[in-house]
Design a protein around this motif. Structure first.
Motif, PDB file in Angstrom:
ATOM      1  N   LYS A  60       4.118   1.775  -0.841  1.00  0.00           N
ATOM      2  CA  LYS A  60       5.018   2.054  -1.963  1.00  0.00           C
ATOM      3  C   LYS A  60       4.284   2.608  -3.181  1.00  0.00           C
ATOM      4  O   LYS A  60       4.903   3.266  -4.016  1.00  0.00           O
ATOM      5  N   LYS A  61       2.987   2.410  -3.260  1.00  0.00           N
ATOM      6  CA  LYS A  61       2.204   3.010  -4.350  1.00  0.00           C
ATOM      7  C   LYS A  61       2.177   4.532  -4.257  1.00  0.00           C
ATOM      8  O   LYS A  61       1.871   5.213  -5.236  1.00  0.00           O
TER       9      LYS A  61
ATOM     10  N   THR B  83       0.831  -1.210   0.000  1.00  0.00           N
ATOM     11  CA  THR B  83       0.000   0.000   0.000  1.00  0.00           C
ATOM     12  C   THR B  83       0.859   1.252   0.000  1.00  0.00           C
ATOM     13  O   THR B  83       0.611   2.187  -0.762  1.00  0.00           O
TER      14      THR B  83
END
Length: 98
Positions: free
Chosen positions: A79-80, A77
């Motif tokens: 790193k997006k 979640t």
């Protein structure tokens, strides 16, 4: 005990979402077996750069966390929202003054 330092750089438009998400996960991360301390820092001059500092009893505790579903979900979640590659260091604490 050793310290894990992670530097993360976020898209400016994603910072509020990151902070809200971190607020929902910080207790779970801190409560993971072997985690003794967790802090989140924000760079004073570049507001989209954040650092986590966590203290771990043993290296195997951190590795167990990194293999856990909790970490996999949090990292996927988070790193997006990045605008640059994260950097991480595992370091031994040598001196503490209080």
């Amino acid at each position: 005990m050793f310290v894990r330092i992670v530097k993360m750089s976020f898209e400016p438009s994603k910072i509020d979402a990151f902070l809200a998400y971190f607020a929902t996960k910080k207790e779970l991360i801190r409560g993971f077996e072997g985690c003794r301390f967790l802090e989140l820092y924000r760079d004073k001059t570049n507001a989209n750069i954040f650092f986590t500092y966590s203290y771990w009893e043993k290296e195997s505790d951190l590795e167990n966390y990194r293999q856990s579903e909790l970490f996999k979900n949090v990292w996927a979640t988070t790193k997006k929202m990045f605008n640059d590659k994260a950097e991480a260091w595992s370091v031994n604490k040598l001196v503490t003054l209080k």
